[in-house]
Scaffold this motif. Structure first.
Motif, short mmCIF file in Angstrom:
data_model
loop_
_atom_site.label_atom_id
_atom_site.label_comp_id
_atom_site.label_asym_id
_atom_site.label_seq_id
_atom_site.Cartn_x
_atom_site.Cartn_y
_atom_site.Cartn_z
N GLU A 97 0.82 -1.21 0.00
CA GLU A 97 0.00 0.00 0.00
C GLU A 97 0.86 1.27 0.00
N PHE A 98 1.88 1.31 0.84
CA PHE A 98 2.64 2.54 1.04
C PHE A 98 3.90 2.65 0.17
N LEU A 99 4.46 1.52 -0.23
CA LEU A 99 5.74 1.53 -0.94
C LEU A 99 5.66 0.65 -2.19
N TRP A 100 4.70 0.95 -3.04
CA TRP A 100 4.38 0.11 -4.18
C TRP A 100 5.59 -0.18 -5.06
N GLN A 101 6.38 0.83 -5.42
CA GLN A 101 7.50 0.60 -6.34
C GLN A 101 8.51 -0.40 -5.77
N SER A 102 8.84 -0.22 -4.51
CA SER A 102 9.77 -1.15 -3.88
C SER A 102 9.14 -2.53 -3.74
N TYR A 103 7.87 -2.56 -3.38
CA TYR A 103 7.17 -3.84 -3.26
C TYR A 103 7.21 -4.58 -4.59
N ASN A 104 6.89 -3.88 -5.65
CA ASN A 104 6.81 -4.50 -6.97
C ASN A 104 8.18 -4.98 -7.45
N ALA A 105 9.23 -4.24 -7.09
CA ALA A 105 10.57 -4.58 -7.57
C ALA A 105 11.23 -5.71 -6.79
N TYR A 106 10.99 -5.78 -5.47
CA TYR A 106 11.80 -6.68 -4.64
C TYR A 106 11.03 -7.73 -3.84
N SER A 107 9.75 -7.63 -3.74
CA SER A 107 9.03 -8.51 -2.81
C SER A 107 8.94 -9.96 -3.26
N HIS A 108 9.32 -10.25 -4.47
CA HIS A 108 9.18 -11.62 -4.94
C HIS A 108 10.46 -12.43 -4.75
N VAL A 109 11.47 -11.80 -4.15
CA VAL A 109 12.74 -12.48 -3.92
C VAL A 109 12.60 -13.40 -2.72
N ASP A 110 13.05 -14.65 -2.84
CA ASP A 110 12.86 -15.63 -1.77
C ASP A 110 13.90 -15.50 -0.65
N THR A 111 14.72 -14.46 -0.70
CA THR A 111 15.69 -14.22 0.38
C THR A 111 15.28 -13.01 1.22
N GLU A 112 14.08 -12.45 0.97
CA GLU A 112 13.61 -11.27 1.69
C GLU A 112 13.03 -11.69 3.04
N ILE A 113 13.64 -11.18 4.10
CA ILE A 113 13.16 -11.49 5.45
C ILE A 113 12.58 -10.25 6.10
N LEU A 114 11.76 -10.48 7.09
CA LEU A 114 11.10 -9.42 7.83
C LEU A 114 11.85 -9.20 9.14
N ILE A 115 12.22 -7.95 9.39
CA ILE A 115 12.88 -7.58 10.64
C ILE A 115 11.90 -6.76 11.46
N GLU A 116 11.75 -7.13 12.72
CA GLU A 116 10.87 -6.44 13.66
C GLU A 116 11.75 -5.74 14.70
N VAL A 117 11.51 -4.45 14.90
CA VAL A 117 12.25 -3.70 15.91
C VAL A 117 11.29 -3.27 17.01
N THR A 118 11.61 -3.67 18.23
CA THR A 118 10.82 -3.28 19.39
C THR A 118 11.49 -2.08 20.04
N PRO A 119 10.81 -0.93 20.07
CA PRO A 119 11.40 0.25 20.71
C PRO A 119 11.64 0.02 22.20
N GLU A 120 12.82 0.45 22.66
CA GLU A 120 13.15 0.39 24.08
C GLU A 120 13.28 1.79 24.65
N PHE A 121 13.83 2.70 23.85
CA PHE A 121 14.02 4.08 24.29
C PHE A 121 13.88 4.98 23.08
N VAL A 122 13.12 6.07 23.22
CA VAL A 122 12.91 7.00 22.11
C VAL A 122 13.22 8.41 22.58
#
Length: 151
Positions: A97-122
């Motif tokens: 929805e927000f980053l269509w060009q990047s999604y369309n270009a790279y999301s089909h690669v089978d080495t793409e992993i999801l990184i989750e960052v939990t805020p501790e201090f801001v």
């Protein structure tokens, strides 16, 4: 100002997505680069190739700092596996929805992993209506806030 008020300010400044600077460090060798982030579940998510240098650093040291326009987030990153394997595929939907060009270009690669960052201090730098600068420090572990005028 209480924790929820401060968190609301942070959420408003970051919105649904941003391109943030990501800093990581291994063996006293720091690196910084931009990553395309989406925000949900009170966390920051971005995708990356599991073979990239930044990813290898995150595997060795999950502590990161991220920054966008006066909002600095310090937290811990976690590899959540392949983007396409996330339950409900929330990231994939938001990224599309927000980053269509990047999604369309790279999301089909089978080495793409999801990184989750939990805020501790801001740390938020801002200014009031009279252009007087201030900082807001949000400690997520203690759910505490410090508001500090900057003179």
């Amino acid at each position: 100002m209480n924790f929820l008020e401060a968190k609301k300010i942070m959420d408003e400044k970051l919105g649904d997505w941003k391109i943030m600077a990501l800093a990581s460090c291994v063996d006293n060798y720091p690196m910084v680069r931009n990553v395309s982030c989406v925000f949900y579940n009170d966390k920051i998510y971005f995708k990356t190739d599991k073979n990239f240098r930044k990813t290898q650093q995150l595997f060795k040291n999950p502590q990161v700092a991220m920054c966008f326009n006066g909002v600095q987030v310090e937290g811990k990153s976690v590899n959540k596996g392949l983007v396409v394997d996330e339950p409900g595929r929330i990231f994939e939907k938001k990224y599309k929805e927000f980053l269509w060009q990047s999604y369309n270009a790279y999301s089909h690669v089978d080495t793409e992993i999801l990184i989750e960052v939990t805020p501790e201090f801001v740390e938020i730098w801002d200014e009031d209506q009279d252009r007087k600068a201030f900082q807001i420090f949000i400690d997520f572990k203690d759910q505490s806030v410090e508001y500090k005028p900057y003179d």
